[in-house]
Enzyme design. Structure first.
Site, PDB file in Angstrom:
ATOM      1  N   ALA A 124      -4.853   2.012   9.423  1.00 49.19           N
ATOM      2  CA  ALA A 124      -6.360   1.909   9.276  1.00 49.19           C
ATOM      3  C   ALA A 124      -6.862   3.194   9.898  1.00 49.19           C
ATOM      4  CB  ALA A 124      -7.259   0.842   9.878  1.00 49.19           C
ATOM      5  N   ASN A 142      -3.742   6.315  21.315  1.00 48.14           N
ATOM      6  CA  ASN A 142      -2.810   4.983  20.962  1.00 48.14           C
ATOM      7  C   ASN A 142      -1.950   4.657  22.044  1.00 48.14           C
ATOM      8  OD1 ASN A 142      -2.457   3.181  18.669  1.00 48.14           O
ATOM      9  ND2 ASN A 142      -0.177   4.249  18.928  1.00 48.14           N
ATOM     10  N   ARG A 143      -1.787   3.357  22.390  1.00 46.60           N
ATOM     11  CA  ARG A 143      -1.051   2.882  23.297  1.00 46.60           C
ATOM     12  C   ARG A 143       0.449   3.219  23.266  1.00 46.60           C
ATOM     13  NH1 ARG A 143       0.330  -3.568  22.595  1.00 46.60           N
ATOM     14  NH2 ARG A 143       0.976  -2.747  20.786  1.00 46.60           N
ATOM     15  N   THR A 144       0.752   3.580  22.064  1.00 42.28           N
ATOM     16  CA  THR A 144       2.200   4.395  21.933  1.00 42.28           C
ATOM     17  C   THR A 144       2.007   5.754  21.458  1.00 42.28           C
ATOM     18  OG1 THR A 144       2.864   2.359  20.990  1.00 42.28           O
ATOM     19  CG2 THR A 144       4.470   4.441  20.752  1.00 42.28           C
ATOM     20  N   ALA A 203      -3.463   4.118  16.030  1.00 42.21           N
ATOM     21  CA  ALA A 203      -2.845   5.028  15.183  1.00 42.21           C
ATOM     22  C   ALA A 203      -2.060   4.382  14.155  1.00 42.21           C
ATOM     23  CB  ALA A 203      -1.940   6.157  16.009  1.00 42.21           C
ATOM     24  N   ASP A 235     -10.243   4.126   1.668  1.00 46.09           N
ATOM     25  CA  ASP A 235     -10.285   3.680   2.825  1.00 46.09           C
ATOM     26  C   ASP A 235     -11.303   4.626   3.619  1.00 46.09           C
ATOM     27  OD1 ASP A 235      -9.472   1.021   2.606  1.00 46.09           O
ATOM     28  OD2 ASP A 235      -7.703   1.508   3.108  1.00 46.09           O
ATOM     29  N   GLY A 292     -17.777  -3.381  11.296  1.00 46.51           N
ATOM     30  CA  GLY A 292     -16.861  -3.274  10.535  1.00 46.51           C
ATOM     31  C   GLY A 292     -16.925  -3.693   9.126  1.00 46.51           C
ATOM     32  N   LYS A 304       0.865  -1.263   0.034  1.00 45.90           N
ATOM     33  CA  LYS A 304       0.173   0.121  -0.114  1.00 45.90           C
ATOM     34  C   LYS A 304       0.794   1.150   0.076  1.00 45.90           C
ATOM     35  CE  LYS A 304      -4.588  -0.864   2.087  1.00 45.90           C
ATOM     36  NZ  LYS A 304      -5.265  -0.702   3.034  1.00 45.90           N
TER      37      LYS A 304
HETATM   38  P1  ATR Z   1      -3.528  -1.444  11.019  1.00 46.81           P
HETATM   39  O1  ATR Z   1      -2.792  -1.149   9.663  1.00 46.81           O
HETATM   40  O2  ATR Z   1      -4.870  -2.515  10.777  1.00 46.81           O
HETATM   41  O3  ATR Z   1      -4.177  -0.263  11.580  1.00 46.81           O
HETATM   42  P2  ATR Z   1      -1.303  -1.606  12.589  1.00 46.81           P
HETATM   43  O4  ATR Z   1      -0.780  -0.515  11.842  1.00 46.81           O
HETATM   44  O5  ATR Z   1      -0.542  -2.717  13.137  1.00 46.81           O
HETATM   45  O6  ATR Z   1      -2.630  -2.304  11.995  1.00 46.81           O
HETATM   46  O7  ATR Z   1      -2.008  -0.794  13.925  1.00 46.81           O
HETATM   47  C1  ATR Z   1      -2.387  -1.807  15.040  1.00 46.81           C
HETATM   48  C2  ATR Z   1      -2.880  -0.728  16.076  1.00 46.81           C
HETATM   49  O8  ATR Z   1      -3.340  -1.423  17.207  1.00 46.81           O
HETATM   50  C3  ATR Z   1      -1.866   0.302  16.733  1.00 46.81           C
HETATM   51  O9  ATR Z   1      -2.507   1.432  16.938  1.00 46.81           O
HETATM   52  C4  ATR Z   1      -1.171  -0.625  18.136  1.00 46.81           C
HETATM   53  O10 ATR Z   1      -1.018   0.372  18.872  1.00 46.81           O
HETATM   54  P3  ATR Z   1       0.602   0.479  18.960  1.00 46.81           P
HETATM   55  O11 ATR Z   1       0.806   1.802  17.962  1.00 46.81           O
HETATM   56  O12 ATR Z   1       0.774   1.104  20.341  1.00 46.81           O
HETATM   57  O13 ATR Z   1       1.276  -0.786  18.672  1.00 46.81           O
HETATM   58  C5  ATR Z   1      -2.706  -1.014  18.406  1.00 46.81           C
HETATM   59  N1  ATR Z   1      -2.908  -2.081  19.422  1.00 46.81           N
HETATM   60  C6  ATR Z   1      -2.379  -3.477  19.156  1.00 46.81           C
HETATM   61  N2  ATR Z   1      -2.229  -4.209  20.040  1.00 46.81           N
HETATM   62  C7  ATR Z   1      -2.535  -3.478  21.226  1.00 46.81           C
HETATM   63  C8  ATR Z   1      -3.023  -3.637  22.570  1.00 46.81           C
HETATM   64  N3  ATR Z   1      -2.692  -4.891  23.192  1.00 46.81           N
HETATM   65  N4  ATR Z   1      -3.352  -2.591  23.300  1.00 46.81           N
HETATM   66  C9  ATR Z   1      -3.610  -1.356  22.782  1.00 46.81           C
HETATM   67  N5  ATR Z   1      -3.319  -0.921  21.495  1.00 46.81           N
HETATM   68  C10 ATR Z   1      -2.917  -2.080  20.566  1.00 46.81           C
END
Ligand code: ATR
Length: 271
Positions: free
Chosen positions: A133, A153-155, A130, A104, A239, A68
């Site tokens: 998607a 976001n977690r991070t 974040a 999207d 979704g 992508k």
């Molecule tokens: P996509 O392209 O489907 O959005 P991705 O880029 O892998 O997939 O993003 C996954 C998201 O889920 C991220 O925001 C991730 O948070 P981090 O940026 O902190 O990694 C979030 N995520 C995944 N597992 C998580 C968890 N256990 N608790 C909170 N957030 C989580």
């Protein structure tokens, strides 16, 4: 040279893509003599594939993981949605050019418009996650005119970077529950709640009862978050519709008919 307009989804791996079912359903429904196929293209072969496909009768393609972002450097023209999101999911092969689009954000909004027609665009939205998607969804919500889009976001640094880039607001994951009282739309874009993943553990007590709750996870269709939101009276949208609606602009431009997302398509894709 194929005798029918043909489109494909390009990815690696590609076995699980739902795109062939969606587009073949519409080709059949509208009696269009076109074809839609899946092609497993390794990253090293993407440039050669894009070079060859238009000459082989392809009118365009969907691109999925891991192409992508890479496809942006190979396109001749990038449409504003793809530019803003920084990734493409749909390509049009026209007049010897490869045109990159991202549908999207459109698909996310079109899903809400179809399934919750009066959803509230006057209060802030809170987007959880974040990743890729979330980028498209935050962009879609800003384009839809919401007064504020908040990202948790977690991070935190990733939320902050995305917020700065798109004009949204980042908050700490631990501040979600304090923020819920202000929002009209709550969106989960994280993988939490997906089959085999932990649940999204969120206290919804302060969320207004008239807020809309939606999840981009569609396996299961009703995630634990959606089930809890529904049981307290919130409108929910699953979704699956985003996946179906994001396919509409590509089909329309490749095959010349704007298709409808209907119940039969949902059943077809869930089979
Ligand atoms: P996509 O392209 O489907 O959005 P991705 O880029 O892998 O997939 O993003 C996954 C998201 O889920 C991220 O925001 C991730 O948070 P981090 O940026 O902190 O990694 C979030 N995520 C995944 N597992 C998580 C968890 N256990 N608790 C909170 N957030 C989580």
């Amino acid at each position: 040279m194929t005798s029918f307009p043909t489109a494909a989804v390009l990815g690696d791996p590609i076995g699980h893509s739902k795109s062939p079912r969606i587009h073949r359903y519409w080709l059949d429904k509208y009696s269009i003599s076109g074809e839609y196929t899946r092609l497993q293209i390794a990253p090293d072969n993407l440039a050669r594939a894009l070079d060859a496909l238009p000459d082989l009768g392809f009118v365009g393609a969907n691109v999925t993981i891991p192409h992508k972002v890479a496809v942006m450097d190979l396109a001749d023209e990038i449409l504003p949605n793809a530019q803003a999101i920084g990734a493409a999911n749909t390509l049009y092969f026209e007049g010897g050019k490869i045109i990159a689009d991202n549908t999207d954000g459109y698909g996310f909004i079109a899903n809400l418009d179809q399934n919750a027609p009066n959803w509230d665009k006057t209060r802030p939205a809170l987007v959880l996650g974040a990743g890729g998607a979330a980028r498209a969804i935050v962009y879609g919500l800003i384009q839809a005119g919401l007064p504020q889009v908040i990202i948790a976001n977690r991070t935190l640094s990733k939320a902050q970077a995305l917020a700065d880039e798109l004009g949204a607001t980042a908050i700490d994951w631990s501040d979600i529950e304090d923020t819920l009282a202000d929002v009209g739309v709550l969106v989960n874009t994280t993988s939490l709640g997906m089959s085999g993943q932990p649940e999204l553990d969120l206290d919804l007590t302060t969320l207004p009862f008239d807020a809309l709750v939606t999840d981009i996870v569609y396996a299961p269709l009703i995630t634990p978050l959606l089930a809890r939101a529904k049981s307290r009276g919130n409108t929910i949208v699953d979704g699956l519709g985003m996946l179906l609606h994001q396919a509409v602009p590509g089909f329309a431009r490749w095959f010349g008919t704007t298709p409808q997302v209907d119940e039969f398509l949902r059943h077809e894709v869930l089979k």
